[in-house]
Write an enzyme that holds these catalytic residues in place. Structure first.
Site, PDB file in Angstrom:
ATOM      1  N   SER A   1     -14.529   4.121  -7.626  1.00  0.00           N
ATOM      2  CA  SER A   1     -15.924   3.661  -7.561  1.00  0.00           C
ATOM      3  C   SER A   1     -16.894   4.827  -7.667  1.00  0.00           C
ATOM      4  O   SER A   1     -16.585   5.954  -7.270  1.00  0.00           O
ATOM      5  CB  SER A   1     -16.181   2.944  -6.228  1.00  0.00           C
ATOM      6  OG  SER A   1     -15.405   1.789  -6.118  1.00  0.00           O
TER       7      SER A   1
ATOM      8  N   GLU B   1       0.526  -5.268  -6.676  1.00  0.00           N
ATOM      9  CA  GLU B   1       0.435  -5.930  -5.374  1.00  0.00           C
ATOM     10  C   GLU B   1       1.236  -7.225  -5.424  1.00  0.00           C
ATOM     11  O   GLU B   1       1.077  -8.018  -6.327  1.00  0.00           O
ATOM     12  CB  GLU B   1      -1.047  -6.207  -5.110  1.00  0.00           C
ATOM     13  CG  GLU B   1      -1.400  -6.331  -3.677  1.00  0.00           C
ATOM     14  CD  GLU B   1      -1.261  -7.739  -3.189  1.00  0.00           C
ATOM     15  OE1 GLU B   1      -0.315  -7.973  -2.426  1.00  0.00           O
ATOM     16  OE2 GLU B   1      -2.067  -8.587  -3.578  1.00  0.00           O
TER      17      GLU B   1
END
Lengths: 389, 351
Positions: A131, A246
């Site tokens: 980010s 994941e």
């Protein structure tokens, strides 16, 4: 529909329990949450013990040094370690759950040999530089630039929300290597050594008062081209490969902990008289339903992931991930709001149990994809609604 | 552990969906709604077909002429029935057929409804019974639930004439309701099961507490099916309906309503299926609570997505909402479920 574990899975659980019973009493005392070097040392010590006992990189493929465990074994591991009060992955998070698997999937054999063993042995800490101040939910808007100069990249820009930056050895960094290309096609993935000249870490204080993450300033930092994983300008795909690594197990330990908290909360309500209030009882009852369902949703997602892996796929849960995160982040906030209702004015005292959790729960609908972004994903990718605006 | 449906379970569900699509599709549903005031809502022929397909004998042992399957399979079939908004006292007939409590229940030749609570002599809140006029027998499952009275509650089979009941105007056009004011000491039906069962409230070896739990779970499955259906209706409409030159499903305000609907139905699904596997009473409470929330919440959001059309008699969504309201009042209500779940938090857990 089968919720019983196989004999093999139960044996795995029994071995793990026996080991936990043996090792947990020998751990050093928990570090002060504000003392980052002590936290790093504690978390790495735990990782080393996992490694020596054959539990490091449980869900990593065997050829990357992991154990190649099934998603169900991973679920059992996370459930049992939390139930036994074992340490959490902590400072090892990015290395074990993102950077490591990325390198395992996309790195060269030299890169794998350099970076994977120290992660598994608890010797090196990784952080994540994705980010930026102007690239949050819209990650592909990132602007940190890497300009090629011979066999190095010269990197300039800034990153934000970087957990463990103060104690990290490496940062998995997304940089723009082609400013002319379409946004998703001009990004590369680099391993940035955190001690390189030009790297400045400025801790950010969270609303809970803690320093859980930092801003990262990069001023003409030189990174060898050999630290790039995957092809130049292919970093978006490289990153997404692992984001989808994941397997529905991300919040297993937390859900186990929430269910324990809920029981403690009910007893507290009984002690302080709140239990006589039907609205409090009913709120607790509904939370019990919520967390029971969330646990079953985890088992559902893990079953889907395991099936996918057996079929030779990636083991990515289908509908599950976003649905789970949306519901869980909301339930967690409601849990600590209910705790505050049970505690009454005592909830205003920061040293009170659950006061800090109430504050930190506020990040759950924001971190790792805001609830709004998750709903966009569900609407467009699962429900097939037209692309939004 | 593998929580997914087995191939057999998938096939069973598909078979039920196909049967209902052929025998109770949208046209049949609307015809039933249009005719509801003049005629019986329960179609006797369809009921017998459902009996032949095994819906009511599903869990009766094969030695007794049943299908010999379990709660997970029953839940899958009830989910499909909920999707199709199939009217009738499905849960009571299935319980009576599975436990061999009423002759003719298993093959669908007798429609069985249920009385959840004894009417109180003091004239307090009178219990409701659905589809009384169509019923050949009434399964009475004791006085109240969530009281911890448990084993003491009797299982009884009554003949409909024993109920002192008056019809009321039901909110759901396909679920006629009667308010029960009292019970007459009637003649037992021909199998002699019309009186209180043996010790512990058991009749034919089943306890009222177990049957009430199963009723709550199967009702939750109906709610789950309805919640999934209203999500489909909402998504279908959002893709089609255009405003401002684009489908309304392209607007985030609408997308997010739909996304939350999926979250509700999938969360409910995981706990409804799990409760079918464990048959654990605590988990059944959670299943009913979240399935009720999903059915009502999804029907309301579906109505909202439909805009003005959602408020019309013509759109199907009101039928789902009304049925969901009715099912939420049946068996374990939100108050009862939440209180049970709260009490369970104080019990020690065994690991």
């Amino acid at each position: 529909m089968e919720l019983a574990y196989t004999q093999e899975e139960e044996e795995f659980r029994a071995r793990l329990r026996a080991w936990l019973a043996e090792v947990l009493p020998t751990l050093p005392s928990r570090p002060d949450p504000l003392d980052w070097p002590a936290r790093r040392a504690y978390d790495m010590d735990w990782q080393r013990r996992l490694h020596d006992a054959g539990y490091a990189g449980l869900h990593w493929p065997k050829d990357a040094g992991g154990q190649g465990a099934t998603p169900t074994q991973h679920l059992i591991f996370l459930e049992e370690t939390e139930a036994a009060g074992a340490p959490y992955v902590g400072a090892g998070f990015v290395g074990l759950l993102h950077a490591g698997p990325t390198i395992a999937a996309e790195g060269t054999s030299r890169q794998r040999a350099r970076w994977l063993p120290p992660i598994l042995r608890g010797e090196e800490v990784w952080c994540q530089g994705f980010s930026e101040p102007d690239a949050g939910s819209d990650l592909a808007a990132l602007r940190t630039r890497a300009v090629r100069d011979g066999d190095t990249y010269v990197v300039t820009g800034s990153k934000i929300w970087t957990s463990h930056a103060e104690v990290a050895d490496w940062c998995e960094l997304l940089v723009r290597t082609d400013p002319e290309a379409p946004r998703h096609r001009g990004i590369s993935w680099l391993a940035l050594p955190m001690d390189a000249p030009g790297v400045t870490v400025r801790p950010l204080r969270t609303l809970a008062g803690s320093r859980e993450f930092a801003e990262l300033f990069l001023d003409e930092v030189r990174v060898p081209v050999g630290n790039r994983v995957g092809a130049e300008n292919d970093g978006w795909r490289v990153t997404m490969v692992t984001l989808s690594f994941e397997r529905g197990t991300a919040f297993v330990g937390e859900v186990v902990a929430c269910r324990r908290t809920l029981r403690l909360l009910a007893r507290r309500a009984q002690q302080n008289g709140c239990w006589d209030d039907a609205t409090v009882r009913r709120r607790l009852g509904r939370l019990h339903a919520e967390f029971s369902a969330l646990w079953r949703l985890i088992q559902w997602n893990v079953s889907e992931a395991a099936h996918g892996l057996r079929q030779g796929g990636t083991g990515v849960p289908g509908v599950g991930g976003s649905v789970f995160k949306l519901r869980y982040s909301h339930a967690r906030q409601e849990l600590y709001e209910t705790a505050a209702a049970v505690l009454g004015p005592a909830s205003l005292e920061l040293s009170q149990e659950w006061a800090l959790e109430r504050l930190s729960s506020l990040s759950y609908t924001i971190a790792a994809g805001t609830s709004q972004i998750q709903r966009n994903i569900v609407a467009e990718r699962i429900l097939g609604l037209p692309k939004g605006r | 552990m593998d929580f997914r449906l087995t191939a057999d379970q998938e096939a069973l569900r598909r078979g039920m969906r196909e049967l209902l699509a052929a025998r109770f599709g949208r046209q049949a549903l609307r015809a039933a709604v249009d005719g509801a005031e003049q005629q019986q809502v329960v179609d006797g022929r369809l009921w017998r077909e459902l009996g032949e397909a095994g819906l009511f004998a599903l869990r009766a042992p094969q030695s007794a002429g049943g299908v010999g399957l379990g709660l997970p399979e029953a839940v899958l079939l009830f989910e499909e029935a909920g999707r199709a908004l199939l009217p009738g006292p499905l849960v009571a007939s299935h319980l009576a057929g599975g436990a061999g409590l009423v002759a003719g229940a298993a093959d669908g030749s007798v429609v069985v409804t249920a009385l959840e609570e004894e009417p109180r002599p003091d004239g307090g809140a009178a219990p409701l019974v659905e589809h009384l006029a169509a019923a050949g027998a009434v399964l009475a499952l004791g006085e109240g639930y969530g009281t911890g009275a448990g084993e003491g509650c009797p299982v009884r089979v009554l003949v409909p004439g024993q109920l002192v009941a008056e019809p009321m105007r039901s909110v759901d056009p396909l679920s006629p309701l009667h308010r029960v004011r009292g019970l007459l000491p009637g003649q037992p039906p021909d199998d002699g099961g019309g009186t209180t069962g043996g010790g512990g409230g058991r009749l034919g070896g089943v306890s009222a507490e177990v049957l009430r739990g199963e009723a709550a779970l199967l009702t939750a499955a109906l709610q789950l099916g309805s919640a999934c259906r209203t999500l489909e209706l909402a998504v279908g409409y959002a893709r089609e309906r255009e405003q401002f030159g684009r489908p309304i499903g392209a607007f985030q305000a609408v997308q997010h309503l739909c996304a939350e609907m999926l979250v509700r139905s999938e969360t409910a699904r995981s706990v409804v299926y799990a409760a079918a596997v464990t048959a654990d009473d605590e988990e059944i409470s959670a299943a009913k609570l979240l399935a009720d929330t999903a059915a009502v919440g999804n029907a309301r959001d579906c109505l909202q997505v439909h805009g003005g059309m959602g408020f019309t008699w013509e759109a199907d969504v009101h039928l789902h909402l009304k049925r969901a309201w009715l099912r939420a009042e049946q068996w374990r209500t939100a108050v009862a479920g939440e209180e049970r779940l709260a009490s369970a938090l104080l019990q020690p857990i065994c690991r």
